[in-house]
Design an enzyme around this catalytic site. Structure first.
Site, PDB file in Angstrom:
ATOM      1  N   ASP A 264       0.805  -1.217   0.000  1.00 12.59           N
ATOM      2  CA  ASP A 264       0.000   0.000   0.000  1.00 12.59           C
ATOM      3  C   ASP A 264       0.845   1.277   0.000  1.00 12.59           C
ATOM      4  O   ASP A 264       0.475   2.284   0.608  1.00 12.59           O
ATOM      5  CB  ASP A 264      -0.960  -0.003   1.192  1.00 12.59           C
ATOM      6  CG  ASP A 264      -2.118  -0.958   0.979  1.00 12.59           C
ATOM      7  OD1 ASP A 264      -2.653  -0.982  -0.143  1.00 12.59           O
ATOM      8  OD2 ASP A 264      -2.468  -1.684   1.920  1.00 12.59           O
TER       9      ASP A 264
ATOM     10  N   ASP B 233      -7.209  -4.208  -4.158  1.00 17.12           N
ATOM     11  CA  ASP B 233      -6.819  -2.894  -3.644  1.00 17.12           C
ATOM     12  C   ASP B 233      -5.593  -2.334  -4.363  1.00 17.12           C
ATOM     13  O   ASP B 233      -5.426  -1.122  -4.481  1.00 17.12           O
ATOM     14  CB  ASP B 233      -6.496  -2.957  -2.148  1.00 17.12           C
ATOM     15  CG  ASP B 233      -7.470  -3.761  -1.322  1.00 17.12           C
ATOM     16  OD1 ASP B 233      -7.953  -4.801  -1.809  1.00 17.12           O
ATOM     17  OD2 ASP B 233      -7.718  -3.380  -0.166  1.00 17.12           O
TER      18      ASP B 233
END
Length: 379
Positions: free
Chosen positions: A89, A150
């Site tokens: 991320d 994601d």
């Protein structure tokens, strides 16, 4: 004052108050109507930085600029201390902090920091398997061959790095990963897996799964929303029409499966009863992604009117039914977000990413401020 303007003013006012409330900490998720505050150690800290930059762009208030600048300093320290290496991320963290500063101010040190962050994300590239590993160290027995939807929102960091440096490696990795995500995470009925497993040695497909959804074959709504926005952004950078078509398919599925108030439950396959959790953050992400999708659909596209109407209904419902307008002491902007319903972790509370994408959506609709996923002037 329009409804959007009222909502923006409310959000900016709450964010200003939160600067003093939060200090040098970062809001993560809610617990009992208050935010859990973290040091800069998780995957969510970039959303607070992004909110501060959005508020600064909207208001010009130096207090937002100073607070946002302090968060970038924190992200500098985090990278120097190698505390960003066990997950993918990096785009959520550095696109909304250092890259935001570069886009707004042209700060060269912020640009360098963002490029360093792109290199950190590149370390998660597994050439044998042909994917970016989502979680864990290389060779992790459970996660070594795992991708998640994601990550589509982290790829813009690599596309941007290619645009800044001209080094093909960044773009090549992003495209290969996007192609694999499109093939294996997006199903034939336009729903999506949260995660997919591959053989880490040769990239052979194994199975779809979930970490957050109702079951392995269900459609976790936040994951579907990440796909809407992520594939639209991949189209912006590559102009590959398959990415735009994938975003469109995911978006139509999302809106066609919403309940009457146009805000998502936490999973499209979860049994609906009086206790079924919502995820307002999924609808906020989907709204921001739909605006990006609409930016690439011309006026003759048969789905344009459908998405415009769906977006209007969803954002109106978020403001009128899920926002904390009228509650000046509230720390969060959106009620009824869910972090992990399966694990009973903040299943019905504030979500820092929900607040960020809610504000990004409102500012793009009202002021044309687009967020921090791509270079300004690309529209």
């Amino acid at each position: 004052m329009t409804l959007w303007q009222q909502a923006i003013e409310d959000a900016v006012g709450k964010t200003r108050e939160n600067i003093n409330r939060f200090g040098d900490k970062f809001p993560h998720v809610g617990a009992g109507d208050k935010y859990i505050l973290n040091d800069n150690t998780d995957w969510t800290e970039g959303f607070w930085s992004g909110m501060l930059w959005l508020c600064y762009e909207y208001s010009g208030d130096a207090a937002f600029r100073q607070a946002a600048g302090r968060t970038v300093d924190s992200f500098r320290r985090r990278l120097d201390q190698n505390r960003v290496l066990d997950h993918h991320d990096i785009g959520f963290l550095y696109s909304l902090s250092a890259k935001a500063q570069w886009l707004i101010e042209g700060d060269e040190e912020a640009r360098k920091l963002t490029l360093e962050a792109a290199d950190v994300l590149m370390r998660r590239w597994r050439p044998q398997g042909g994917f970016i590993q989502a979680w864990g160290e290389e060779g992790d027995p459970h996660n070594g061959g795992r991708i998640i939807i994601d990550c589509m929102m982290n790829l813009p960091l690599l596309y941007w790095a290619y645009g800044q440096t001209g080094e093909e490696k960044y773009r090549n990795v992003a495209v290969i990963h996007a192609d694999k995500s499109r093939r294996f995470l997006v199903r034939g009925d336009d729903s999506s897996y949260h995660t997919f497993y591959f053989d880490p040695q040769n990239g052979d497909s194994i199975r779809g799964g979930t970490a957050q959804g109702y079951r392995d074959g269900s459609t976790w709504t936040r994951g579907q929303a990440w796909g809407i926005y992520g594939f639209a952004l991949s189209y912006r950078y590559t102009k590959n029409p398959l990415y735009l078509e994938t975003s469109r398919r995911l978006a139509r599925f999302f809106y066609e499966h919403l309940p009457e108030d146009s805000v998502a439950y936490w999973d499209f396959d979860a049994p609906v009863n009086g206790e079924t959790r919502r995820d307002s953050s999924a609808s906020a992400i989907a709204a921001a992604g739909t605006i990006e999708l609409l930016a690439h659909l011309d006026g003759t596209h048969p789905d344009r009117a459908y998405f415009e109407a769906a977006l209007q209904r969803s954002v109106t419902s978020l403001v009128e039914n899920y926002s904390t307008m009228g509650r000046p002491d509230a720390e969060g902007l959106l009620l009824h977000g869910s972090y992990s319903v399966r694990e009973n972790k903040s299943p019905d509370d504030y979500m820092s990413w929900g607040d960020y994408f809610y504000l990004e959506t409102l500012l793009r609709l009202e002021r044309g401020i687009p967020g921090y996923w791509y270079e300004r002037g690309q529209d």
